[in-house]
Write a protein that holds these residues in place. Structure first.
Motif, PDB file in Angstrom:
ATOM      1  N   PHE A 308      44.081  48.896  46.654  1.00 42.34           N
ATOM      2  CA  PHE A 308      45.161  49.255  47.572  1.00 42.34           C
ATOM      3  C   PHE A 308      46.110  48.096  47.852  1.00 42.34           C
ATOM      4  O   PHE A 308      47.094  48.240  48.560  1.00 42.34           O
ATOM      5  N   LEU A 309      45.798  46.918  47.330  1.00 45.96           N
ATOM      6  CA  LEU A 309      46.610  45.726  47.628  1.00 45.96           C
ATOM      7  C   LEU A 309      48.067  45.918  47.189  1.00 45.96           C
ATOM      8  O   LEU A 309      48.353  46.717  46.288  1.00 45.96           O
ATOM      9  N   PRO A 310      48.987  45.174  47.824  1.00 43.69           N
ATOM     10  CA  PRO A 310      50.405  45.274  47.444  1.00 43.69           C
ATOM     11  C   PRO A 310      50.629  44.920  45.970  1.00 43.69           C
ATOM     12  O   PRO A 310      49.860  44.149  45.387  1.00 43.69           O
ATOM     13  N   ALA A 311      51.692  45.444  45.429  1.00 43.95           N
ATOM     14  CA  ALA A 311      52.053  45.185  44.033  1.00 43.95           C
ATOM     15  C   ALA A 311      53.308  44.317  43.992  1.00 43.95           C
ATOM     16  O   ALA A 311      54.127  44.398  44.894  1.00 43.95           O
ATOM     17  N   PRO A 312      53.483  43.483  42.969  1.00 40.26           N
ATOM     18  CA  PRO A 312      52.473  43.196  41.947  1.00 40.26           C
ATOM     19  C   PRO A 312      51.542  42.075  42.398  1.00 40.26           C
ATOM     20  O   PRO A 312      51.841  41.366  43.346  1.00 40.26           O
ATOM     21  N   ARG A 313      50.413  41.937  41.699  1.00 39.35           N
ATOM     22  CA  ARG A 313      49.510  40.809  41.915  1.00 39.35           C
ATOM     23  C   ARG A 313      49.447  39.982  40.642  1.00 39.35           C
ATOM     24  O   ARG A 313      49.844  40.446  39.585  1.00 39.35           O
ATOM     25  N   VAL A 314      48.908  38.781  40.783  1.00 46.73           N
ATOM     26  CA  VAL A 314      48.771  37.907  39.608  1.00 46.73           C
ATOM     27  C   VAL A 314      47.325  37.963  39.137  1.00 46.73           C
ATOM     28  O   VAL A 314      46.412  37.912  39.950  1.00 46.73           O
ATOM     29  N   ARG A 315      47.135  38.053  37.835  1.00 40.19           N
ATOM     30  CA  ARG A 315      45.769  37.945  37.291  1.00 40.19           C
ATOM     31  C   ARG A 315      45.815  37.196  35.966  1.00 40.19           C
ATOM     32  O   ARG A 315      46.886  37.006  35.383  1.00 40.19           O
ATOM     33  N   GLU A 316      44.651  36.780  35.521  1.00 39.47           N
ATOM     34  CA  GLU A 316      44.581  36.189  34.195  1.00 39.47           C
ATOM     35  C   GLU A 316      44.887  37.311  33.217  1.00 39.47           C
ATOM     36  O   GLU A 316      44.453  38.450  33.419  1.00 39.47           O
ATOM     37  N   ALA A 317      45.672  36.986  32.185  1.00 40.07           N
ATOM     38  CA  ALA A 317      46.129  38.025  31.259  1.00 40.07           C
ATOM     39  C   ALA A 317      44.929  38.759  30.676  1.00 40.07           C
ATOM     40  O   ALA A 317      43.973  38.140  30.204  1.00 40.07           O
TER      41      ALA A 317
END
Ligand SMILES: *Cc1c(COP(=O)(O)O)cnc(C)c1O
Length: 512
Positions: A308-317
């Motif tokens: 449910f977290l806001p978009a966008p988020r950062v992640r490892e590719a």
């Protein structure tokens, strides 16, 4: 030195006089009130369209040293963290080390927000590492950096809670429980989120009253919002039981992170059973408050709430082979980090990834301190509060407190005490809140102050404690700006600077 300065005696040991620079019967005039020269602008020099270019501009006719002196004088006519301590409880106005400013000023920190993901891999890495740092510090599984302040983080947290309940067909849950001693933003957040607020009384010890909590919980409970240690600086000893009770009722437990500096590196909200929390990076991690912003209020959640977290988020590719095939970098390096939208995201709550430069400072601070430094910071925050409380004459009704304490001004008016403390060269504590303590002086010295500074602060408290109403009501008398007429200031605010006649009386109310 000529030796003319009078010897300090008695309460003069904490005496302080703010600078008063007077020119032509006025306090230091603003630049726009100085001798101005109109300077023509050659429009052909401007890259802007003609209709956006001014033809001329009035500039003060000052040399560089005159300009530097003007700002130095202004800085001596006010009080700031570079003048002395700032023991504002709950707000945590600690000193922000200058090195974080240096880091934020690095050329590589100024990236255009619209650059492609591939070209800002270092930026994304920093954001990703900060997400991880905060997650580890709070015991949370995932973190968003978007919200621009603690209050905004609360709002995001409560939006996530409602999205979660709705997803589980539990949208009938329409109540948020909040202890009556909580910060005003908690109540505002719940109301803005569309919830009814159920106010929870404290027990005699100043903590959550478990019987009252039992009575307040129901199938309508969406969440309980808690600050721990609470606004009296007291740790909620029954926190695991509280968490069980809330979860049993199907609600979520929200952690208001404003007091996290009491626990830093020692205890984690996630381990206590909290499901969602905000971090006030400008309170805990030494980034500036900045007069209402820009700040940052990252939000951490447990696994169940991550979709449910806001978009966008950062992640490892995910697919470092460049699976989506767009804009292949010319060097053939595969991007290591990417942005993505969580599955059931509540949407975007702030442009880009939040207030980037504030986040850079938080990152720099955490990275520099490391685990040991953070633990040391919480130890000193708690030690300093306890030392200061032990040194002052005012009564502190609730104990044992952690990083802050709430003293009572007793028969004195807490607001007058605050104004008088300015005369002793220290900033006053937060006053008149929480209301459980009559004439509250909510004091948080922070971990950055030395014993000598704490002693000076204690001397200021005690000098004021011994003074009568007449003195208090006339205070402050040694500051550049004296007591303002608060009613006029609220009802007929004059929002531009008007220099006062420096020889006039304290009140000045009839002049503006
Ligand atoms: C400061 C504070 C907030 C609000 O945080 P901001 O970052 O100022 O918006 C919420 N709760 C408590 C207990 C606070 O002290």
């Amino acid at each position: 030195m000529t030796g003319d300065a009078p010897e300090p005696t008695g309460d003069d040991r904490v005496r302080y006089d703010q600078a008063r620079y007077v020119e032509d019967g006025q306090y230091e005039p603003l630049l726009s009130e100085k001798d101005l020269t109109r300077v023509e602008i050659d429009e052909s020099d401007s890259p802007l369209p003609d209709d956006l270019t001014r033809e001329s501009v009035e500039l003060p006719n000052l040399s560089e040293p005159e300009l530097a002196r003007h700002y130095t004088r202004l800085s001596q006519m006010i009080y700031g963290i570079d003048s002395g301590p700032y023991p504002l409880g709950s707000c945590t106005m600690k000193y922000n080390p200058k090195f974080t400013e240096d880091v934020a000023a690095l050329p590589s920190a100024s990236v255009h927000p619209d650059r492609s993901e591939r070209s800002v891999q270092g930026t994304l890495e920093l954001l990703h590492r900060l997400q991880e740092f905060l997650g580890r510090i709070g015991g949370m599984d995932a973190v968003t950096l978007q919200p621009p302040a603690g209050a905004a983080g609360e709002f995001v947290g409560i939006r996530i809670a409602s999205a979660y309940h709705e997803h589980n067909d539990e949208s009938h849950r329409d109540e948020v429980i909040i202890p009556e001693s909580a910060h005003g933003t908690n109540f505002a957040t719940a109301a803005l989120g569309g919830y009814d607020v159920v106010s929870l009384p404290s027990d005699d010890d100043g903590r959550v009253d478990l019987e009252a909590l039992e009575a307040a919980l129901s199938e309508n409970t969406a969440a309980l919002m808690l600050t721990n240690p609470n606004t009296l600086g007291l740790f909620e000893r029954d926190i695991t039981e509280i968490a069980e009770m809330v979860h049993e009722a199907g609600g979520l437990l929200y952690y208001d992170g404003a007091n996290l500096n009491a626990l830093l590196g020692r205890a984690r909200p996630g381990d206590m059973g909290f499901d969602v929390m905000h971090y006030n990076v400008h309170k805990t991690f030494a980034t500036p408050h900045g007069g209402g912003g820009p700040g940052a209020g990252p939000v951490g959640v447990v696994e169940e709430l991550t979709p449910f977290l806001p978009a966008p988020r950062v992640r490892e590719a995910v697919d470092s082979r460049g699976g989506d095939g767009n804009e292949n970098g010319s060097r053939g390096d595969e991007p290591a980090y990417e942005l993505f939208d969580p599955e059931h995201t509540i949407g975007t709550v702030h442009g880009y990834q939040g207030n980037w430069l504030v986040l850079v400072k938080a990152f720099a601070y955490i990275a520099r301190l490391g685990d040991g430094g953070l633990e040391d910071a919480s130890a000193k925050a708690v030690l300093n509060a306890n030392y200061l409380a032990s040194r002052i004459d005012y009564d502190v009704p609730y104990e044992p407190f952690h990083h802050e304490f709430v003293a009572s001004a007793g028969e004195q008016d807490a607001a007058d005490v605050a104004k008088r403390m300015l005369d002793y060269g220290v900033h006053p504590p937060t006053t008149k809140w929480p209301e459980i303590v009559p004439e509250a002086l909510m004091t948080e010295p922070t971990e950055v102050e030395s014993k000598a500074t704490l002693d000076r602060l204690a001397a200021a408290f005690d000098a004021v404690a011994g003074e009568g109403d007449e003195t208090l009501e006339a205070a402050p008398e040694r500051t550049t700006a004296r007591r303002i007429d608060q009613t006029s200031a609220a009802r007929n605010p004059s929002l531009s600077w008007q220099a006062l006649d420096p020889d006039s009386d304290a009140d000045g109310g009839d002049e503006n």
